[in-house]
Design a protein around this motif. Structure first.
Motif, PDB file in Angstrom:
ATOM      1  N   TYR A 131       0.970  -1.108   0.002  1.00 46.38           N
ATOM      2  CA  TYR A 131      -0.071   0.056   0.059  1.00 46.38           C
ATOM      3  C   TYR A 131       0.778   1.197  -0.041  1.00 46.38           C
ATOM      4  O   TYR A 131       0.639   2.118  -0.758  1.00 46.38           O
ATOM      5  CB  TYR A 131      -1.079  -0.071   1.192  1.00 46.38           C
ATOM      6  CG  TYR A 131      -1.882   1.157   1.189  1.00 46.38           C
ATOM      7  CD1 TYR A 131      -2.789   1.527   0.083  1.00 46.38           C
ATOM      8  CD2 TYR A 131      -1.468   2.402   1.492  1.00 46.38           C
ATOM      9  CE1 TYR A 131      -3.709   2.365   0.147  1.00 46.38           C
ATOM     10  CE2 TYR A 131      -2.320   3.546   1.760  1.00 46.38           C
ATOM     11  CZ  TYR A 131      -3.276   3.675   0.955  1.00 46.38           C
ATOM     12  OH  TYR A 131      -4.161   4.689   0.797  1.00 46.38           O
ATOM     13  N   LEU A 132       1.815   1.074   0.869  1.00 43.42           N
ATOM     14  CA  LEU A 132       2.712   2.397   0.853  1.00 43.42           C
ATOM     15  C   LEU A 132       3.288   2.615  -0.665  1.00 43.42           C
ATOM     16  O   LEU A 132       3.583   3.953  -1.102  1.00 43.42           O
ATOM     17  CB  LEU A 132       3.835   2.397   1.914  1.00 43.42           C
ATOM     18  CG  LEU A 132       3.409   2.202   3.343  1.00 43.42           C
ATOM     19  CD1 LEU A 132       4.403   2.053   4.306  1.00 43.42           C
ATOM     20  CD2 LEU A 132       2.602   3.679   3.362  1.00 43.42           C
ATOM     21  N   ASP A 133       3.893   1.655  -1.277  1.00 43.45           N
ATOM     22  CA  ASP A 133       4.084   1.805  -2.838  1.00 43.45           C
ATOM     23  C   ASP A 133       3.278   2.377  -3.571  1.00 43.45           C
ATOM     24  O   ASP A 133       3.596   3.383  -4.431  1.00 43.45           O
ATOM     25  CB  ASP A 133       4.640   0.485  -3.143  1.00 43.45           C
ATOM     26  CG  ASP A 133       5.191   0.631  -4.667  1.00 43.45           C
ATOM     27  OD1 ASP A 133       6.276   1.172  -4.564  1.00 43.45           O
ATOM     28  OD2 ASP A 133       4.812  -0.102  -5.572  1.00 43.45           O
ATOM     29  N   PHE A 134       2.017   1.964  -3.408  1.00 39.14           N
ATOM     30  CA  PHE A 134       0.783   2.410  -4.166  1.00 39.14           C
ATOM     31  C   PHE A 134       0.529   4.063  -3.681  1.00 39.14           C
ATOM     32  O   PHE A 134       0.592   4.814  -4.656  1.00 39.14           O
ATOM     33  CB  PHE A 134      -0.138   1.653  -3.681  1.00 39.14           C
ATOM     34  CG  PHE A 134      -1.594   2.326  -4.098  1.00 39.14           C
ATOM     35  CD1 PHE A 134      -2.443   2.094  -5.105  1.00 39.14           C
ATOM     36  CD2 PHE A 134      -2.453   3.041  -2.867  1.00 39.14           C
ATOM     37  CE1 PHE A 134      -3.384   2.813  -5.700  1.00 39.14           C
ATOM     38  CE2 PHE A 134      -3.564   3.699  -3.389  1.00 39.14           C
ATOM     39  CZ  PHE A 134      -4.070   3.546  -5.085  1.00 39.14           C
ATOM     40  N   TYR A 135       0.667   4.509  -2.423  1.00 37.25           N
ATOM     41  CA  TYR A 135       0.586   5.844  -1.931  1.00 37.25           C
ATOM     42  C   TYR A 135       1.665   6.590  -2.456  1.00 37.25           C
ATOM     43  O   TYR A 135       1.283   7.692  -3.011  1.00 37.25           O
ATOM     44  CB  TYR A 135       0.307   5.662  -0.568  1.00 37.25           C
ATOM     45  CG  TYR A 135       0.089   7.065  -0.030  1.00 37.25           C
ATOM     46  CD1 TYR A 135      -0.954   7.777   0.364  1.00 37.25           C
ATOM     47  CD2 TYR A 135       1.415   7.445   0.709  1.00 37.25           C
ATOM     48  CE1 TYR A 135      -1.153   8.802   0.738  1.00 37.25           C
ATOM     49  CE2 TYR A 135       1.264   8.831   1.315  1.00 37.25           C
ATOM     50  CZ  TYR A 135       0.117   9.394   1.441  1.00 37.25           C
ATOM     51  OH  TYR A 135      -0.007  10.642   2.072  1.00 37.25           O
ATOM     52  N   HIS A 136       2.836   6.260  -2.251  1.00 38.91           N
ATOM     53  CA  HIS A 136       4.075   7.099  -2.804  1.00 38.91           C
ATOM     54  C   HIS A 136       3.854   7.344  -3.989  1.00 38.91           C
ATOM     55  O   HIS A 136       4.291   8.394  -4.673  1.00 38.91           O
ATOM     56  CB  HIS A 136       5.470   6.589  -2.102  1.00 38.91           C
ATOM     57  CG  HIS A 136       5.316   6.657  -0.699  1.00 38.91           C
ATOM     58  ND1 HIS A 136       5.271   8.027   0.015  1.00 38.91           N
ATOM     59  CD2 HIS A 136       5.507   5.527   0.291  1.00 38.91           C
ATOM     60  CE1 HIS A 136       5.186   7.541   1.359  1.00 38.91           C
ATOM     61  NE2 HIS A 136       5.310   6.430   1.491  1.00 38.91           N
ATOM     62  N   GLU A 137       3.677   6.155  -4.930  1.00 39.55           N
ATOM     63  CA  GLU A 137       3.684   6.440  -6.490  1.00 39.55           C
ATOM     64  C   GLU A 137       2.567   7.581  -6.779  1.00 39.55           C
ATOM     65  O   GLU A 137       2.807   8.374  -7.655  1.00 39.55           O
ATOM     66  CB  GLU A 137       3.294   5.219  -7.292  1.00 39.55           C
ATOM     67  CG  GLU A 137       3.226   5.306  -8.804  1.00 39.55           C
ATOM     68  CD  GLU A 137       2.644   4.143  -9.415  1.00 39.55           C
ATOM     69  OE1 GLU A 137       2.096   4.127 -10.454  1.00 39.55           O
ATOM     70  OE2 GLU A 137       3.036   3.124  -9.085  1.00 39.55           O
ATOM     71  N   TRP A 138       1.361   7.356  -6.261  1.00 38.40           N
ATOM     72  CA  TRP A 138       0.249   8.307  -6.622  1.00 38.40           C
ATOM     73  C   TRP A 138       0.882   9.887  -6.219  1.00 38.40           C
ATOM     74  O   TRP A 138       0.730  10.646  -6.684  1.00 38.40           O
ATOM     75  CB  TRP A 138      -0.853   7.914  -5.896  1.00 38.40           C
ATOM     76  CG  TRP A 138      -2.108   8.508  -6.480  1.00 38.40           C
ATOM     77  CD1 TRP A 138      -2.435   9.784  -6.892  1.00 38.40           C
ATOM     78  CD2 TRP A 138      -3.318   7.768  -7.154  1.00 38.40           C
ATOM     79  NE1 TRP A 138      -3.626   9.941  -7.625  1.00 38.40           N
ATOM     80  CE2 TRP A 138      -4.189   8.515  -7.724  1.00 38.40           C
ATOM     81  CE3 TRP A 138      -3.729   6.450  -6.871  1.00 38.40           C
ATOM     82  CZ2 TRP A 138      -5.493   8.119  -8.158  1.00 38.40           C
ATOM     83  CZ3 TRP A 138      -4.649   5.915  -7.630  1.00 38.40           C
ATOM     84  CH2 TRP A 138      -5.577   6.935  -8.337  1.00 38.40           C
TER      85      TRP A 138
END
Length: 178
Positions: A17-24
């Motif tokens: 999720y953190l990977d998802f969040y930071h990409e966004w």
């Protein structure tokens, strides 16, 4: 698309999720749905907020209970998120709808939005939402096509105070009998 599923936010998915969040965040785009804008630095605190919102606990004035799900690939990558509002306020009726969803920037144009909306309609049906309002900005052709693909029937547009035009669509869940 059988390699994706909706899951409730959970501690075991912190890193994906953190990977998802930071990409966004790094994309500079608006966080859609808005619920993904909750700061995940205190991940367990974020999970509690999402759980409380689903149960209607501590909602800000004018908000309704909502359920958040993540679109998860079999390989453990969070591809997108959806927020299903259990009811409609006047604002949601005009500009928010029942379902708000988004796919991370690097995974767009691969059919994931259509699958996310399809799975979200199943969850909405489980919540007793048989007539689902889904909206998109006027210029969001991809989202409009996804909504239409799932049986969206366009109704009157809504124009926000800043002039932004919101297209509004009702989807009657397939399981609903008339």
């Amino acid at each position: 698309m059988n390699h994706v599923k909706l899951v409730k936010p959970q501690m075991e998915l912190r890193e994906p999720y953190l990977d998802f969040y930071h990409e966004w965040k790094e994309s500079g785009e608006d966080m859609v749905p808005r619920v993904i804008g909750i700061d995940p630095d205190d991940f367990s605190g974020m999970l509690k907020i999402l759980s409380d919102r689903e149960q209607g606990i501590g909602l800000p004035d004018g908000h309704v209970p909502d359920s958040t799900f993540w679109l998860l690939h079999d390989h453990g990558r969070v591809l997108g998120a959806v927020n299903i509002r259990h009811d409609l306020t006047e604002f949601l009726f005009h500009a928010g709808g029942h379902i708000g969803y988004g796919i991370r920037p690097s995974e767009r144009r691969k059919g994931y939005a259509a699958k996310l909306l399809e799975l979200s309609l199943v969850e909405a049906e489980k919540l007793g939402i048989h007539h689902v309002l889904v909206v998109c900005d006027y210029n969001n052709i991809g989202s409009e096509q996804t909504i239409l693909k799932h049986g969206g029937n366009q109704v009157a547009d809504y124009i926000e105070d800043d002039g932004n035009v919101i297209k509004r669509f009702w989807i009657h869940n397939k399981k609903t009998m008339f």
